[in-house]
Each structure stands twice: as structure tokens, then as C-alpha cells.
Design an enzyme around this catalytic site. Structure first.
Site: not given
Length: 358
Positions: A8, A11, A15, A22, A227, A316
Site C-alpha cells: 500500500l 497516501g 505531515r 510520501k 509520517n 560515478r
């Protein structure tokens, strides 16, 4: 028994105070959800479904860069965790075996813990829920267990004073037969304080049908969810501490461990020596006996046995150092091969090239 993963990642993460979804914030140099995918690979899943929402196009792009075979679905409205899992139904159509629900913002669930859940399913439990004993249960959902059986999961908002006194808390991670999981979700309503469809309610539905549910526990540290940016910083510190301890246990010398920073997939061989203030980006392998000197930065690079890098060097993506090759101070290597024993001592840029053997 085959297994599918449902991760999942829908969201918004308000916050975090960010325009970025997120789950795209990085931990150990990779998006948060990559850690859940990595843990889930311990189960050798037949299918992997990522449920996206906010910023779905960006999340899908990042997911397919990590795993071209991943199935990405979109939860158009965020109506709760049960509703989110339900979005994976079509992607898992025809899949046999179990489904395990993970969370893209919970990066520390271990493969060993998921294996314990799989073992509990193999012993006959219809539903397995991952729980933990919380030092401060706070607003976590509580697991109500009687006689070794999980009877229900109560969200904090809906819990009584007696239920809020329970320290055994819900991580959100669930394992069940795939077909049963979606059947139970169909029976979940949204008559609760938040008006959402909670995945946790499948336990009470299952118990009402005479099915069994059990709890497998893990250390609370595994269940850390992200969060806020403060929690992300704390998670990065926890991740780095774990990686440093793992490296030292595997025979790597870290002269000043607290100054060395690892990526999710960093691999370093035994008897390598890492001096202070070294940063490893994603995609780095360092073989046994190599020495990475102070203030060097490596990303997408490979250092063979007894190679020396730095100090103050940058490797790199595509940099390949053969056995005994040496790259000195203020040298940058990109997409180039340095042959065995060759030396690039100082103040040099080498790109898209081959430097022959000594």
C-alpha cells in the site's frame, strides 16, 4: 504455496509538508517503498502489486525502475486500508495461494518476520496478523487476544478504556489466502469514527464465520512508520546503524563507523577497509581487501579486490576498478574501466574511457 505481495503506497503524507508523495522520500538512497519490496522478496512472491494514489504516475515510474514486472494499480479515492487492498483484486485475478499486505511507509519489517508469518499460515491459521508489544501504545490499533486466538482489532478511536490499556498493537501487516482476503473485505463496512473501510475489520468478520486468526509478533523497531520528516530522519539513523553493524559483523573495518553512510544495496567484502566520511550511493559493490579512503563518494560503481579509492575521490555510475587499481585524491571516474594495477593518482576526470593495465 505461492505468495503475492500487496504493498500500500497511496497516501499523500500531508505531515511530510512536501509536494512529493510520501513513499518517494528516500531512505538509504532509495524510495521508502523499496524497503517493503525488498523484505517481501524473501517470500519469493509470484506477483507484486503496488497500490498507488497521490502522485501515482511518479510512484509507478519509480516502482517500474526497481521492478519492471511489478503491477501498479490506483486507489482513486482514499477510503481506508480495506478499500486500498481491494484495488489489487483484478491484478491478482487467478493467483493461487496467499496474499501478504505490506505498507510502503513502513521500511523495517524484516524478511525473517514475514517468514514467521508464512510459517503460521502453513500451520493452519486462516489469518495471520503482525503485532508488537509497544512501549507506549499511543494511538495504535489494539489486538484483542483470548486463548491464543486473535478475536478482533480495535482502532484507537473506537477502543474502550479497557482496550486502550492493551499493549499488544497492530502493525497493519496481514497474511491470508488471497481469495479469502478479498471475500472478507467485501463484508467490511465503514460504520466507525473515521467513516473508513478498515482492513483490521476482516478479523472480526472471519471470527464470525468460525475462521481462525493468530498474531505473530516482532520487535517494535521493525514496525516504525514514516509520517513526518523528523521520523524520516530517525529512520535514516536507524537504517545506517543497522547497516554499519552488519558490515562490521561481516568482517569490514570501519575506522569511524558513525561517519560512513550506506545505501539500501551496498555490498562490501570481508577485509575491506573504509576510512572516515565515506558515502555509498545506490549500486555499489566493493570486493575483499579494497580500501576506500576518507571523504570519497561512490555511486553505481564497482571496486575489485585490493583496489584503492581516494581520499577525496568520486566514483560515478559505470565506474569499474579492476584488481589493484588505484584512484587518488580529487579524481572523478564516470562510466570508465580502470584495468588491473592501473593508477589515476590525482586531479583527474575520466569518463567513457578505458585505462589500460599497469
Amino acid at each position: 504455496m505461492s505468495t503475492s505481495l500487496i504493498v500500500l503506497a497511496a497516501g499523500q503524507g500531508t505531515r511530510m509538508n512536501s509536494d512529493r508523495p510520501k513513499v518517494l522520500h528516500e531512505l538509504g538512497g532509495v524510495p521508502l517503498f523499496a524497503h517493503a519490496l525488498g523484505a517481501g522478496r524473501a517470500l519469493e512472491p509470484e506477483r507484486v502489486v503496488l497500490v498507488t494514489g497521490h502522485g501515482s504516475a511518479a510512484v509507478a515510474k519509480a516502482a517500474r525502475a526497481l521492478d519492471p514486472e511489478i503491477e501498479v494499480v490506483v486507489q482513486e479515492e482514499q477510503l481506508g486500508t480495506a478499500h486500498a487492498v481491494a484495488q489489487a483484486r483484478d491484478a491478482l485475478d487467478g493467483a493461487d495461494g496467499d496474499a501478504v499486505v505490506l505498507y510502503g511507509d513502513t521500511p523495517f519489517i524484516s524478511g525473517e518476520t514475514l517468514g514467521a508469518m508464512q510459517a503460521a499460515r502453513a500451520t493452519g491459521a486462516d489469518i495471520v496478523v503482525l503485532g508488537f508489544e509497544a512501549a507506549d501504545p499511543g494511538r495504535y490499533g489494539r489486538l484483542v487476544v483470548e486463548g491464543g486466538q486473535l478475536h478482533r482489532i480495535v482502532e484507537f478511536k473506537d477502543a474502550s478504556a479497557t482496550e486502550r490499556a492493551i499493549a499488544l498493537c497492530n502493525s497493519g501487516v496481514v497474511a491470508a489466502d488471497s481469495a479469502l482476503l478479498f471475500d472478507l473485505i467485501d463484508a467490511v463496512g465503514n460504520d466507525n469514527a473515521a467513516g473508513e473501510y478498515y482492513l483490521t475489520d476482516i478479523v472480526e468478520v472471519a471470527r464470525g464465520r468460525g475462521l481462525s486468526a493468530v498474531v505473530v509478533t516482532c520487535d517494535e523497531a521493525e514496525t516504525l512508520g514514516i509520517n513526518t520528516r523528523a521520523e524520516l530522519a530517525a529512520a535514516e539513523a536507524q537504517f545506517q546503524a543497522m547497516k554499519r553493524a552488519e558490515a562490521v559483523a561481516n568482517g569490514v573495518t570501519l575506522v569511524a563507523p558513525e561517519t560512513v553512510f550506506f545505501a539500501f544495496d551496498t555490498w562490501i567484502g570481508r577485509d575491506a577497509l573504509i576510512e572516515p566520511n565515506v558515502v555509498f550511493g545506490p549500486g555499489v559493490t566493493v570486493e575483499s581487501g579494497a580500501r576506500i579512503r576518507a571523504f570519497s563518494h561512490l555511486e553505481g560503481a564497482h571496486g575489485s579486490r585490493d583496489a584503492v579509492v581516494g581520499p577525496y575521490a568520486r566514483l560515478r555510475p559505470g565506474a569499474e576498478l579492476a584488481e589493484g587499481a588505484k584512484v587518488g585524491n580529487f579524481v572523478e571516474i564516470k562510466n570508465a574501466e580502470i584495468a588491473p594495477g592501473a593508477k589515476v593518482n590525482h586531479l583527474t576526470y575520466i569518463g567513457d574511457a578505458f585505462v589500460g593495465a599497469e
